[in-house]
Design an enzyme around this catalytic site. Sequence first.
Site: not given
Length: 259
Positions: A132, A155
Amino acid sequence: MSKTKNKKYVSMLAEESAPETESSEQEESLQQWDRISESGSVITQGGRHTIHCLTIIGQIEGHTALPSQNKTTKYEHVIPQLVAIEEEPKIEGLLILLNTVGGDVEAGLAIAEVVAGMKKPTVSLVLGGGHSIGVPLAVAAKHSFIARSASMTIHPVRMNGLMLGVPQTLEYFQRMQERITQFVTQNSSISPERFYELSMNTQELVMDVGSVLDGPAAVNEGLIDSLGSLSDAIDCLYQMIDDAKAPPKKRKGKNKTSG
């Protein structure tokens, strides 16, 4: 004072000062271990150069304090350390070890921007995971490494808590995603199109959107510079320090001939 008495006096001073020197070294060593346990950082002076090792682990904590059982990296602690490292003349380079699940986007970007703006040599090494917001943190260094067994999850931006179902919310998400994409692509070799494609992949994660890259895949995609271990990262940092200290090479001008 006679020579014999002078020798006795010097030996007495040496005996008196030796325990103080030994105790001061022990105290400095204890203080160093306290710094390691409290902040996860240490200054190493036993090698060819003096470097600062900083660990970014667990979850990146932002404006809200996380529960005490969570392993966290607090950005309000890390940023002042980075400023001190940049301004301390004895520290020649920075090694960042990452094993993070991500966390607060703005706090992570703040740390990454500070690292990217440092003049001193910086090297990062992803161990375990750099997921992330850990992705911008990994690529912020001047050279990035990843262990073969490590992985990175890419993501889209996510948000917890109350959200308003209005167009402005979607626009806010898009603009934040653009900030992350721009930073990552400017500090690595991956293209914006490929990074967006990996972020929006719906075929890999069961309960989420995105992609998981292991060490070799992260290097092949251009996200991370090199596969390597701790010794590789330190060797690279030492080389960068040596290059920074080397005197600039003089360019040889062309000899002018008169006609």
